[in-house]
Design a protein around this motif. Structure first.
Motif, PDB file in Angstrom:
ATOM      1  N   VAL A 293       0.848  -1.197   0.000  1.00  0.00           N
ATOM      2  CA  VAL A 293       0.000   0.000   0.000  1.00  0.00           C
ATOM      3  C   VAL A 293       0.881   1.244   0.000  1.00  0.00           C
ATOM      4  N   VAL A 294       0.596   2.163  -0.942  1.00  0.00           N
ATOM      5  CA  VAL A 294       1.399   3.381  -1.102  1.00  0.00           C
ATOM      6  C   VAL A 294       0.464   4.591  -1.029  1.00  0.00           C
ATOM      7  N   ASP A 295       0.827   5.566  -0.204  1.00  0.00           N
ATOM      8  CA  ASP A 295       0.062   6.816  -0.155  1.00  0.00           C
ATOM      9  C   ASP A 295       0.551   7.691  -1.305  1.00  0.00           C
ATOM     10  N   CYS A 296      -0.156   7.623  -2.445  1.00  0.00           N
ATOM     11  CA  CYS A 296       0.350   8.332  -3.625  1.00  0.00           C
ATOM     12  C   CYS A 296       0.073   9.831  -3.561  1.00  0.00           C
ATOM     13  N   SER A 297      -0.628  10.298  -2.502  1.00  0.00           N
ATOM     14  CA  SER A 297      -0.826  11.738  -2.344  1.00  0.00           C
ATOM     15  C   SER A 297       0.387  12.374  -1.652  1.00  0.00           C
ATOM     16  N   ASN A 298       1.259  11.515  -1.102  1.00  0.00           N
ATOM     17  CA  ASN A 298       2.468  12.025  -0.448  1.00  0.00           C
ATOM     18  C   ASN A 298       3.546  12.260  -1.501  1.00  0.00           C
ATOM     19  N   PRO A 299       4.125  13.470  -1.558  1.00  0.00           N
ATOM     20  CA  PRO A 299       5.138  13.764  -2.577  1.00  0.00           C
ATOM     21  C   PRO A 299       6.348  12.827  -2.516  1.00  0.00           C
ATOM     22  N   GLU A 300       6.556  12.211  -1.341  1.00  0.00           N
ATOM     23  CA  GLU A 300       7.725  11.341  -1.160  1.00  0.00           C
ATOM     24  C   GLU A 300       7.383   9.860  -1.347  1.00  0.00           C
ATOM     25  N   TYR A 324       1.181  -3.501  -6.234  1.00  0.00           N
ATOM     26  CA  TYR A 324       1.236  -2.149  -5.676  1.00  0.00           C
ATOM     27  C   TYR A 324      -0.172  -1.558  -5.651  1.00  0.00           C
ATOM     28  N   ILE A 325      -0.567  -1.054  -4.489  1.00  0.00           N
ATOM     29  CA  ILE A 325      -1.869  -0.385  -4.366  1.00  0.00           C
ATOM     30  C   ILE A 325      -1.599   1.092  -4.112  1.00  0.00           C
ATOM     31  N   PHE A 326      -1.852   1.917  -5.127  1.00  0.00           N
ATOM     32  CA  PHE A 326      -1.697   3.355  -4.936  1.00  0.00           C
ATOM     33  C   PHE A 326      -2.982   3.882  -4.303  1.00  0.00           C
ATOM     34  N   ASN A 327      -2.893   4.146  -2.998  1.00  0.00           N
ATOM     35  CA  ASN A 327      -4.056   4.573  -2.216  1.00  0.00           C
ATOM     36  C   ASN A 327      -4.112   6.109  -2.144  1.00  0.00           C
ATOM     37  N   LYS A 328      -5.253   6.625  -1.717  1.00  0.00           N
ATOM     38  CA  LYS A 328      -5.486   8.075  -1.528  1.00  0.00           C
ATOM     39  C   LYS A 328      -5.406   8.847  -2.855  1.00  0.00           C
ATOM     40  N   VAL A 329      -5.847   8.220  -3.961  1.00  0.00           N
ATOM     41  CA  VAL A 329      -5.832   8.919  -5.255  1.00  0.00           C
ATOM     42  C   VAL A 329      -6.756  10.148  -5.223  1.00  0.00           C
ATOM     43  N   ASP A 330      -7.746  10.130  -4.318  1.00  0.00           N
ATOM     44  CA  ASP A 330      -8.657  11.280  -4.216  1.00  0.00           C
ATOM     45  C   ASP A 330      -7.956  12.519  -3.654  1.00  0.00           C
ATOM     46  N   LEU A 331      -6.844  12.296  -2.934  1.00  0.00           N
ATOM     47  CA  LEU A 331      -6.120  13.422  -2.324  1.00  0.00           C
ATOM     48  C   LEU A 331      -4.935  13.877  -3.167  1.00  0.00           C
ATOM     49  N   ARG A 332      -4.623  13.097  -4.203  1.00  0.00           N
ATOM     50  CA  ARG A 332      -3.434  13.412  -5.010  1.00  0.00           C
ATOM     51  C   ARG A 332      -3.703  14.566  -5.973  1.00  0.00           C
ATOM     52  N   GLU A 333      -2.745  15.466  -6.065  1.00  0.00           N
ATOM     53  CA  GLU A 333      -2.843  16.555  -7.040  1.00  0.00           C
ATOM     54  C   GLU A 333      -2.159  16.108  -8.320  1.00  0.00           C
ATOM     55  N   GLY A 334      -2.785  16.369  -9.451  1.00  0.00           N
ATOM     56  CA  GLY A 334      -2.189  15.954 -10.724  1.00  0.00           C
ATOM     57  C   GLY A 334      -2.542  14.524 -11.061  1.00  0.00           C
ATOM     58  N   ALA A 335      -1.937  14.035 -12.145  1.00  0.00           N
ATOM     59  CA  ALA A 335      -2.251  12.683 -12.642  1.00  0.00           C
ATOM     60  C   ALA A 335      -1.761  11.613 -11.679  1.00  0.00           C
ATOM     61  N   ALA A 336      -2.409  10.440 -11.753  1.00  0.00           N
ATOM     62  CA  ALA A 336      -1.972   9.312 -10.920  1.00  0.00           C
ATOM     63  C   ALA A 336      -0.578   8.878 -11.353  1.00  0.00           C
ATOM     64  N   PRO A 337       0.248   8.411 -10.413  1.00  0.00           N
ATOM     65  CA  PRO A 337       1.612   8.006 -10.767  1.00  0.00           C
ATOM     66  C   PRO A 337       1.619   6.826 -11.723  1.00  0.00           C
ATOM     67  N   GLU A 338       2.641   6.762 -12.542  1.00  0.00           N
ATOM     68  CA  GLU A 338       2.746   5.635 -13.467  1.00  0.00           C
ATOM     69  C   GLU A 338       3.210   4.403 -12.724  1.00  0.00           C
ATOM     70  N   ASN A 339       3.012   3.265 -13.359  1.00  0.00           N
ATOM     71  CA  ASN A 339       3.447   1.995 -12.787  1.00  0.00           C
ATOM     72  C   ASN A 339       4.927   2.063 -12.421  1.00  0.00           C
ATOM     73  N   VAL A 340       5.239   1.737 -11.139  1.00  0.00           N
ATOM     74  CA  VAL A 340       6.616   1.900 -10.673  1.00  0.00           C
ATOM     75  C   VAL A 340       7.564   0.809 -11.177  1.00  0.00           C
ATOM     76  N   SER A 341       7.012  -0.277 -11.623  1.00  0.00           N
ATOM     77  CA  SER A 341       7.862  -1.365 -12.144  1.00  0.00           C
ATOM     78  C   SER A 341       6.966  -2.204 -13.040  1.00  0.00           C
ATOM     79  N   ASN A 342       7.408  -3.400 -13.342  1.00  0.00           N
ATOM     80  CA  ASN A 342       6.562  -4.285 -14.150  1.00  0.00           C
ATOM     81  C   ASN A 342       5.494  -4.966 -13.303  1.00  0.00           C
ATOM     82  N   THR A 343       5.469  -4.615 -12.015  1.00  0.00           N
ATOM     83  CA  THR A 343       4.529  -5.251 -11.096  1.00  0.00           C
ATOM     84  C   THR A 343       3.103  -4.746 -11.331  1.00  0.00           C
ATOM     85  N   ASP A 344       2.113  -5.601 -11.034  1.00  0.00           N
ATOM     86  CA  ASP A 344       0.712  -5.196 -11.154  1.00  0.00           C
ATOM     87  C   ASP A 344       0.407  -4.033 -10.218  1.00  0.00           C
ATOM     88  N   THR A 345      -0.398  -3.099 -10.686  1.00  0.00           N
ATOM     89  CA  THR A 345      -0.711  -1.893  -9.920  1.00  0.00           C
ATOM     90  C   THR A 345      -2.209  -1.608  -9.955  1.00  0.00           C
TER      91      THR A 345
END
Length: 426
Positions: A293-300, A324-345
């Motif tokens: 689980v990744v908080d994708c709204s966090n810049p880091e 990879y579960i990119f969580n908190k997409v509702d709080l993220r500014e801008g587009a959702a992050p791209e797939n970080v690797s070949n892993t399912d996202t």
């Protein structure tokens, strides 16, 4: 009164950037967040670039004067260092600064001490605290006279009396606690073996602290269980979860899996804690699938991914499939992050229940690979087998023929092998 004392703590945080570390700024920011999690107000920051730390004071003389000036200017009464300090460094710093000095390790230990709920978590934290304090008895004893209460001395597990214990008694205490822990760990291993015997796949939530693992778990529990008392504690704060929770998730087609929630990771997680929580973290090693689980709204967030993966590697977990579960997409500014690797996202908001169907679909793809579709004809005198398959397989169609019940179904390979003699062609 103790609570009042805690709130009055004003700290200057200090860090050394050794050889231009990329993540230095973030680790200082995180130190401030950790301090706030302990009700400490951060009133100033002092940093220094060095090729190696000062062995006597961690920072140079000039920076020491900067810290003193900042303490006076801001009314500070505590200095928190970003790295683990040696006993002599604590002693020298307290002598020169004339305030209480603590480091990142004791700060994290304090938070764990506050958050621990189960007996096992409390024991693990207490062992880690005592092991940290053992080589630092002299410095910490002097610190007690300087200021009572507050972060670094007011611990649930280790209060002032325990600090006054001599080295031998602390070692005895560690041994005693470890024995009690062994009993609890053995009990946990027995439970794990029982879970393994059920043959249910195990899915483990992992990730950085406050990424939303417990919220993801609760979203799945709410959708796929009848009772709401199965929900786990969730809160927007660092290290809300220290205990491992296990919940059974039952999908509509009689497919089930066990979902486990674990303690979150953080950069520079003290080795005392990793050691103490190894038995808890071992839950992850039993998993068939990891949900990172990744908080994708966090810049880091990329930094968080790296630290989580490094921590997993450090405890020997490398071969388990991961989504990879990119969580908190509702709080993220801008587009959702791209797939970080070949892993399912998967992209979700656990709080708003967005993307949960896609998440379940992804989990299915990974853990129900060994299911096979077939047709079985079960003699009428083996009615209990029809009941078993209705409960443990996904029965797609049932028809009654002269020589038995004909089931078109999807079942686990293990059940297929067991009842292969009943399989018939269409």
């Amino acid at each position: 009164m103790e609570q009042f004392m805690e709130q009055q703590q004003k700290a200057v945080i200090v860090g050394v950037n050794l050889n231009h570390q990329k993540d230095f700024e973030y680790s200082m920011e995180e130190l401030a967040n950790l301090a706030e999690a302990c009700n400490v107000e951060v009133v100033g920051t002092v940093t220094q670039n060095l090729s190696r730390v000062n062995t006597s004071h961690y920072i140079g003389t000039g920076k020491l004067q900067d810290v003193t000036a900042m303490l006076e200017e801001q009314g500070g009464n505590l200095v928190i260092f970003n790295d683990e300090l040696s006993p002599s460094q604590i002693r020298n710093l307290e002598s020169d600064l004339d305030v209480k000095v603590i480091d990142r390790t004791i700060l994290i230990l304090d938070i764990f001490g506050e958050r621990a709920r189960t007996r096992e978590a409390q024991l693990q934290v207490e062992v880690a605290q005592l092991q940290y304090m053992l080589p630092r008895l002299v410095g910490l004893r002097e610190s007690l006279g300087r200021q009572s209460g507050g972060v670094g001395t007011k611990n649930k597990g280790v209060g002032e009396k325990k600090l006054e214990l001599d080295r031998r008694r602390i070692e005895e205490k560690i041994t005693m606690l470890n024995k009690e822990l062994e009993v609890l760990v053995a009990h946990r291993q027995t439970q794990r073996k029982k879970r393994k015997k059920t043959g249910l796949p195990i899915v483990s939530l992992v990730g950085y602290t406050n990424a939303g693992k417990s919220t993801v778990m609760n979203a799945l529990v709410e959708l796929y269980t009848e009772t709401k008392d199965k929900l786990v504690f969730e809160k927007n704060m660092l290290f809300a979860t220290l205990e491992t929770s296990v919940r059974s998730i039952e999908l509509e087609d009689n497919k089930s899996f066990l979902l486990t929630d674990t303690v979150g990771f953080v950069s520079k997680l003290p080795h005392h804690l990793v050691k103490a929580f190894r038995s808890t973290l071992e839950e992850v090693s039993e998993a068939d699938l990891l949900l990172h689980v990744v908080d994708c709204s966090n810049p880091e967030f990329e930094q968080h991914i790296r630290i989580t993966n490094e921590t997993l590697k450090a405890i020997g977990i490398e071969e388990i499939p991961m989504v990879y579960i990119f969580n908190k997409v509702d709080l993220r500014e801008g587009a959702a992050p791209e797939n970080v690797s070949n892993t399912d996202t998967v992209y979700i908001s656990a709080k708003k229940k967005w993307g949960i169907d896609e998440l379940i679909s992804m989990i299915r793809q990974h853990i129900f690979k060994d299911y096979v579709q077939c047709i079985m004809r079960i003699p009428y005198d083996q009615g209990q087998l029809v009941s078993y398959l209705n409960e443990n397989a996904h029965v797609l169609d049932t028809s009654y023929e002269s020589d038995g019940t004909k089931l078109k179904l999807e079942c686990r390979t293990s059940d297929y092998m067991k009842f292969e003699h009943l399989v018939v062609e269409e």
